[in-house]
Structure formats: structure tokens, C-alpha cells
Design a protein around this motif. Sequence first.
Motif, PDB file in Angstrom:
ATOM      1  N   ILE A 215       0.816  -1.219   0.000  1.00  0.00           N
ATOM      2  CA  ILE A 215       0.000   0.000   0.000  1.00  0.00           C
ATOM      3  C   ILE A 215       0.850   1.270   0.000  1.00  0.00           C
ATOM      4  CG2 ILE A 215      -1.835  -1.216   1.240  1.00  0.00           C
ATOM      5  CD1 ILE A 215      -1.111   0.548   3.688  1.00  0.00           C
ATOM      6  N   LEU A 216       2.155   1.132  -0.261  1.00  0.00           N
ATOM      7  CA  LEU A 216       3.001   2.315  -0.298  1.00  0.00           C
ATOM      8  C   LEU A 216       2.628   3.266  -1.429  1.00  0.00           C
ATOM      9  CD1 LEU A 216       6.549   0.873   0.541  1.00  0.00           C
ATOM     10  CD2 LEU A 216       5.061   2.257   1.985  1.00  0.00           C
ATOM     11  N   LEU A 217       1.917   2.784  -2.436  1.00  0.00           N
ATOM     12  CA  LEU A 217       1.451   3.655  -3.513  1.00  0.00           C
ATOM     13  C   LEU A 217       0.511   4.742  -3.013  1.00  0.00           C
ATOM     14  CD1 LEU A 217      -1.497   2.123  -5.500  1.00  0.00           C
ATOM     15  CD2 LEU A 217      -0.478   0.888  -3.604  1.00  0.00           C
ATOM     16  N   LEU A 218      -0.050   4.566  -1.820  1.00  0.00           N
ATOM     17  CA  LEU A 218      -0.981   5.544  -1.264  1.00  0.00           C
ATOM     18  C   LEU A 218      -0.270   6.678  -0.536  1.00  0.00           C
ATOM     19  CD1 LEU A 218      -3.677   3.098   0.155  1.00  0.00           C
ATOM     20  CD2 LEU A 218      -3.841   4.496  -1.913  1.00  0.00           C
ATOM     21  N   VAL A 219       1.029   6.553  -0.305  1.00  0.00           N
ATOM     22  CA  VAL A 219       1.769   7.606   0.399  1.00  0.00           C
ATOM     23  C   VAL A 219       1.829   8.847  -0.501  1.00  0.00           C
ATOM     24  CG1 VAL A 219       3.974   8.272   1.405  1.00  0.00           C
ATOM     25  CG2 VAL A 219       3.122   5.930   1.693  1.00  0.00           C
ATOM     26  N   PRO A 220       1.260   9.960  -0.072  1.00  0.00           N
ATOM     27  CA  PRO A 220       1.216  11.171  -0.914  1.00  0.00           C
ATOM     28  C   PRO A 220       2.506  11.978  -0.817  1.00  0.00           C
ATOM     29  CG  PRO A 220      -0.057  11.523   1.084  1.00  0.00           C
ATOM     30  CD  PRO A 220       0.502  10.123   1.172  1.00  0.00           C
ATOM     31  N   GLY A 221       3.509  11.570  -1.567  1.00  0.00           N
ATOM     32  CA  GLY A 221       4.817  12.194  -1.453  1.00  0.00           C
ATOM     33  C   GLY A 221       4.860  13.649  -1.881  1.00  0.00           C
ATOM     34  N   VAL A 222       4.334  13.957  -3.075  1.00  0.00           N
ATOM     35  CA  VAL A 222       4.371  15.334  -3.578  1.00  0.00           C
ATOM     36  C   VAL A 222       3.540  16.275  -2.705  1.00  0.00           C
ATOM     37  CG1 VAL A 222       3.774  16.831  -5.520  1.00  0.00           C
ATOM     38  CG2 VAL A 222       4.915  14.639  -5.930  1.00  0.00           C
ATOM     39  N   PRO A 223       2.299  15.927  -2.337  1.00  0.00           N
ATOM     40  CA  PRO A 223       1.549  16.813  -1.435  1.00  0.00           C
ATOM     41  C   PRO A 223       2.253  17.032  -0.095  1.00  0.00           C
ATOM     42  CG  PRO A 223       0.056  15.284  -2.497  1.00  0.00           C
ATOM     43  CD  PRO A 223       1.440  14.830  -2.834  1.00  0.00           C
ATOM     44  N   SER A 224       2.909  15.996   0.417  1.00  0.00           N
ATOM     45  CA  SER A 224       3.641  16.146   1.680  1.00  0.00           C
ATOM     46  C   SER A 224       4.773  17.157   1.542  1.00  0.00           C
ATOM     47  CB  SER A 224       4.204  14.798   2.132  1.00  0.00           C
ATOM     48  OG  SER A 224       3.185  13.850   2.325  1.00  0.00           O
ATOM     49  N   THR A 225       5.522  17.039   0.448  1.00  0.00           N
ATOM     50  CA  THR A 225       6.620  17.975   0.197  1.00  0.00           C
ATOM     51  C   THR A 225       6.090  19.390  -0.004  1.00  0.00           C
ATOM     52  OG1 THR A 225       7.903  16.204  -0.838  1.00  0.00           O
ATOM     53  CG2 THR A 225       8.579  18.467  -1.291  1.00  0.00           C
TER      54      THR A 225
END
Length: 268
Positions: A215-225
Motif C-alpha cells: 500500500i506504499l502507492l498511497l503515500v502522498p509524497g508530492v503533497p507532503s513535500t
Amino acid sequence: MNSHSDTSSTDPIHHHLALDRIAHVTLRVGAILAQSGASVRVVHEGARMIASGLGVEVMGMRSGYASFEITLERGRATITRMMQIGPHGVNHRLDFAVRDLAVRAAAGGMTPDEIEADLDRLVRDTPRHPWWLVAIATGAACAAFGRLLGADWLSFAPMLAAASIGQALRHWLLGRRVNVFVIAAIIGCVAATLGGLGARLAGSGTVQLAMMASILLLVPGVPSTNAQTDVLDGYPTMGSARAVWVIMIMVFAVTGLWLAEFVLRIQM
């Protein structure tokens, strides 16, 4: 004696309509940048460049999570307009294409109609990778992260398959405008269940890690940054809104994972 064109250029109604047209195309550039995953600083700079190229001065801008507002001035005339921002996503190709358009427009020589025509073309024709390629690449990335986290090789193929199916399902659900938080819960449950079940059947000793990696695909990397960048750039309201969105996505993703654990009767 003044010509007709001179009269129209000084007509208050004509001047207001021209300013309104500039405000619309400026707002649209900012909205598209925001929807494509740009930070507030980039959104404001893109809008400012468009306004500058069209001969107006930006008196103020306000970026919200769901709207973008701008105040323009030319001469003694001012106008304030607002535009709704659609669903936030990540589209770096469109993001940088619109940035290039803003640079060209800032140099002058383009009309609002020409800029909007280019925007329509970019939104319509900017290429995207096929959904199946994105799904496979996403699955491979999740499986690779799973290995980095300590999952064994027996769980690699199940993680890859589960995350790929999860990404394909997310693409299908987004196309039907399902709520993004509900999607996170659904994908969290489906991908974790498939990854855990596949790892168990393969004889893996790291079933729990396989479920989490799936489920790592659900980690919102760009919004977090972007949330952190916006706060550091002096836009705490937008940064906070993005941070809340990130937290909500993770809450629903973990809910889906918990449901998958219940289904598989695995205790963390």
C-alpha cells in the motif's frame, strides 16, 4: 479628432472587459499549475508572469485549497476575480509545460486568447503514460521498497502484483470520481489483502511487511513535500490544508490495512 479605436481604448466598459479577460486567463494558469502539483510559490509566480506579459500589475493573490483569487491593476482600474481549483493531482509534464508557457507569455507579444488557446492545447495534448505501464511501474516500486524495508524475496512477486492491481483499481475509481479518501481505504484493503495472501501462499516469512509495502502507492509524497514547502515559503494556510489532506489520506489507508489484517486474521 479621435479615431474609433482610440475611443474604445479609453471606454471604461471596454477597459473593464479587457481587464476581466486578462484576470480569467491569469487565474486559469494558476489553477492548472495548482492542480498539477505545483507549490503556491510556483502558482503565484506563473500567474504574475502571465499578468506582466499582458501589461497589468498584480496587486495581490490568495491561494486556497479549492480556490485562487487575484487582484489586477492597469492605470486607475482594478479588478478582483476568483476561480475554483479542481482536484489536486500530480502531473509534472503539464506543470512544466504551463511554466514554459508563462515564460513565453512574460516576454510579451501574446494576447489572452492566444495564451488560453495554448492552455487548451497543453491540457488536451500533453502526453500521459498508459495506465497499465503506470500500474506495473508502481508495483515494481512498492516491491522494491518492500525489499529495502526487509521483506524477503518470496514476497517480491506478490507485492508487485498487489500494488499493480491497487494502482489499476485506483485509476479506475478516480475515473468515476469516487471520493479520494474512500479510494484510499479501498486500495489499502484490497492491495494489503492481496499482498499478504500472496506472500503467505508463497511461503514468505515477512507477510506483514508485504502487506505494508503493497500500500506504499498511497503515500502522498508530492503533497507532503508541497505542504512543507508552502509553510516555509510563507503560506501557512495552504501548507496546513495540504498537511491535513495528507493526514486524512494516511488515516484512510491505514484503515484499509487494518481491514485487510482482520480479513487475513493477522495480528501486528
